[in-house]
Scaffold this active site. Structure first.
Site, mmCIF file in Angstrom:
data_model
loop_
_atom_site.group_PDB
_atom_site.id
_atom_site.type_symbol
_atom_site.label_atom_id
_atom_site.label_comp_id
_atom_site.label_asym_id
_atom_site.label_seq_id
_atom_site.Cartn_x
_atom_site.Cartn_y
_atom_site.Cartn_z
ATOM 1 N N SER A 211 1.072 -1.317 0.291
ATOM 2 C CA SER A 211 0.424 0.341 -0.168
ATOM 3 C C SER A 211 1.101 1.745 0.057
ATOM 4 O O SER A 211 2.109 1.265 0.971
ATOM 5 C CB SER A 211 -0.429 -0.290 1.626
ATOM 6 O OG SER A 211 -1.720 1.353 1.562
ATOM 7 N N ALA A 212 0.714 2.329 -0.371
ATOM 8 C CA ALA A 212 2.077 3.127 -1.122
ATOM 9 C C ALA A 212 1.246 4.786 0.438
ATOM 10 O O ALA A 212 2.657 4.894 -0.055
ATOM 11 C CB ALA A 212 0.979 4.456 -2.346
ATOM 12 N N CYS B 275 -7.620 1.221 10.978
ATOM 13 C CA CYS B 275 -8.391 0.467 11.169
ATOM 14 C C CYS B 275 -9.153 -0.552 12.075
ATOM 15 O O CYS B 275 -10.054 -0.108 11.426
ATOM 16 C CB CYS B 275 -8.154 -0.854 10.362
ATOM 17 S SG CYS B 275 -7.512 -0.338 8.543
#
Length: 384
Positions: A202-203, A333
């Site tokens: 994930s960037a 998250c």
């Protein structure tokens, strides 16, 4: 007000060079990459494919093994769900410490498709019990198995002994998926030397934009995968939909910039972690570090997790924020859920959690010792 951002495991600041590349692409490359019958579309397509080539070169893969996604969570979902639907997986082997995008997806699959799911037992401090892993692989050897274990834990930083995992997966003919979202982009990785079948990235974990990630799938496996999102033929037919070219070029640029200086970044962050550990021990002599996060051999240098002596007060992190310090209790998250992190609960006794709260500090390339000094000062005030 002076502020200290120490939540890089949640997201990293975007590099200025990456922002410039994204803005230039927004201005000058508005074509649809699927409209290759004119120059506007071809220019957009070339941005995607050049980015794919760049990423593949950095992780030593082939471009056709890289599929762009909207996030690491989507990438994990594609791998897990496609394994069931396309690779005839009947048994999934994972651990209780995985990210929610793996654990919740695995549980959903077990209900929908009656898949056998086993959780590997944990050793002290959250280490994987490889003897138990082998027992479960042997017991279920008649089923096609997918092993899903993260390379570096996003809350406590524990590193997986990937060589042992590779050996067992090969021995029992199991596919191996690794959530490498905290690893790729911060540390070098080689897909040809390592026996991963699938990895995810994930960037925004390595100074790139949010909303873009990728998955790596071995070329011999990708041929067996059917479309996960239908409606077009983008991303080798696996994920239909017009590609996010601005995110893709931002991801590629961020990965290129971090790969130029992996060694210096590693050394700088390692020094910051060492300094933070020593300063914490001064103000909390009996401090308890979670997992192997205080180890320089068994954890990544970017993450440090410890128990702070205080009453069970979820406003602890808010108080720190008011004093200019940004940290977290665990995975971003799960930050809207008031329950204790499943990772911390898996490795910590209930008696300790009644009188102590976990704090995750995660370092980045833009941090300095002054950020840690501010953290220590804030913790001292709270203790008093």
């Amino acid at each position: 007000m002076i502020r200290s951002y120490l939540d890089n495991a949640a997201t990293t600041p975007i590099r200025s060079e990456v922002i410039k590349v994204i803005i230039d692409t927004l201005k000058y490359s508005f074509g649809n990459p699927s409209s290759t019958h004119h120059s506007y579309g071809r220019k957009a397509r070339s941005i995607i494919e050049e980015s794919r080539i760049n990423i593949a070169k950095i992780i030593n893969a082939t471009p056709s093994e890289i599929i762009f996604t909207s996030s690491g969570t989507e990438a994990n979902n594609i791998i897990l769900r496609s394994s069931i639907l396309d690779l005839n997986i009947k048994h999934i082997l994972t651990s209780p410490l995985e990210h929610s995008s793996v654990l919740q997806t695995v549980l959903d699959l077990s209900h929908r498709y009656k898949i056998i799911v086993n959780f590997i037992q944990l050793k002290e401090k959250g280490g994987i019990d490889f003897n138990h892993m082998e027992e479960l692989l042997k017991k279920n050897s008649s089923f096609k198995t997918l092993v899903s274990l993260m390379y570096a834990n996003n809350e406590i930083g524990n590193l997986l002994d990937v060589k042992k995992a590779f050996f067992l997966c090969k021995k029992y003919n199991a596919y191996f998926h690794s959530d490498t979202i905290q690893f790729i982009g911060n540390f070098p990785i080689d897909m040809k030397k390592n026996c991963f079948d699938f990895v995810t990235a994930s960037a925004h974990k390595f100074y790139g934009p949010k909303g873009i990630g990728f998955l790596f799938v071995r070329k011999e496996i990708i041929k067996k995968m059917r479309p996960f999102i239908t409606g077009g033929f983008q991303e080798y037919g696996i994920r239909s939909g017009t590609e996010n070219i601005y995110g893709i070029i931002g991801l590629s640029e961020a990965l290129k910039l971090t790969s130029f200086d992996f060694k210096n970044h590693f050394n700088k962050i390692k020094e910051l972690k060492f300094y933070c550990i020593s300063e914490l021990k001064k103000i909390i002599p009996d401090i308890i570090f979670n997992g192997f996060s205080s180890s320089f051999e068994k954890s990544i240098p970017t993450i440090l997790n410890f128990l702070f002596p205080t009453k069970k007060d979820h406003l602890l992190y808010f108080h720190l924020d008011l004093m200019g310090v940004s940290v977290s209790r665990g995975s971003s998250c799960d930050s809207n859920v008031k329950k204790m992190s499943h990772v911390i609960k898996s490795i910590t006794s209930e008696s300790l959690l009644k009188k102590m709260m976990p704090i995750r500090i995660s370092f980045g390339i833009f941090n300095e010792k002054k950020d840690i000094d501010l953290l220590i000062e804030a913790l001292q005030k709270i203790r008093k």
